[in-house]
Scaffold this motif. Structure first.
Motif, short mmCIF file in Angstrom:
data_model
loop_
_atom_site.label_atom_id
_atom_site.label_comp_id
_atom_site.label_asym_id
_atom_site.label_seq_id
_atom_site.Cartn_x
_atom_site.Cartn_y
_atom_site.Cartn_z
N GLU A 161 48.03 13.25 39.35
CA GLU A 161 47.60 11.93 39.90
C GLU A 161 47.11 11.06 38.77
O GLU A 161 46.91 11.44 37.54
N ASP A 175 45.72 19.79 48.17
CA ASP A 175 46.91 19.26 47.38
C ASP A 175 48.03 19.05 48.16
O ASP A 175 49.09 19.74 48.03
N TRP A 219 44.57 16.19 43.08
CA TRP A 219 44.90 15.63 44.64
C TRP A 219 43.54 16.54 45.44
O TRP A 219 43.88 16.55 46.67
#
Length: 225
Positions: free
Chosen positions: A116, A103, A99
């Motif tokens: 992810e 994040d 991410w």
């Protein structure tokens, strides 16, 4: 009588092209004259914000049941330490949560972590198992979570606190993390973009996808058909 609703967010209230919320859902939810519970794998602030934008009471099951908000009290049903240890071990092994440095997907997450989809799944599952955890695929991310916690138990907790009958409740969802919700409500519906686990668990599978499917259910249920 209008039944209570339990609605997933991603893949259920979203548009297929951007995965953003379909704005058409706001008016019917605001006008719904029975409890509406948002049950999601997203971190707690996201469904709370969606309730604000929709103008509905904050009845929330977040993080796949790890956080439950009855409108008066927040309940944390899982320990965050083990998922965080899995995330640390995963990154130490040279992988990423996917991410980016800030994040925002996990920044406010209280009881699980999300990884992810572009990141390797097999080592994540192996590390999760070593810590007594499971990995579920929400269709949006891999979620590392306590196997004893799920959306269904969270929905039951909200129903007990608010005082509505789950046997009269309709739920709509799209992924394996919605199967537990489907087990506790009177009627469950999977949108056509749902994964095979959700479709198998649902009482009804729609021919329409994403918010189009959900809106069709709301219209039909509101009209009593």
């Amino acid at each position: 009588m209008t039944p209570p609703l339990v609605l997933d967010i991603d893949g259920t209230l979203t548009r297929p092209d951007t995965w953003g919320i379909d704005p058409r859902i706001f008016d019917p939810l605001r006008a719904w004259d029975a409890p509406v519970v948002l049950a999601t794998g997203k971190a707690f602030p996201y469904p709370v914000a969606l309730c604000h934008f929709a103008g509905i009471p904050e009845l929330v099951v977040a993080e796949n049941g790890g956080v439950v908000y009855t409108g008066e009290e927040v309940h944390f049903t899982a320990d965050p330490d083990a998922p965080r240890a899995v995330a640390e071990a995963y990154e130490d092994a040279g992988y990423s949560l996917g991410w980016g440095p800030e994040d925002t997907v996990n920044r406010w997450r209280e009881t699980e972590i999300a990884v992810e989809h572009s990141q390797p799944e097999t080592p994540l599952r192996e590390l999760a198992a070593e810590h007594g955890l499971e990995v579920i695929d929400s269709g949006y991310a891999y979620h590392v979570k306590d196997p004893a916690v799920d959306k269904g138990a969270g929905v039951e907790a909200v129903a007990d606190a608010v005082g509505f009958d789950l046997a009269e409740t309709v739920a709509v969802g799209d992924s394996e993390n919605d199967a537990a919700t489907f087990e506790v409500v009177g009627h469950s519906v999977a949108v056509s973009n749902a994964d095979e686990v959700a479709k198998a668990a649902a009482d009804e599978v729609l021919e329409t996808a994403h918010a189009d499917g959900t809106l069709s259910v709301l219209e039909r249920v509101r009209d009593g058909s």
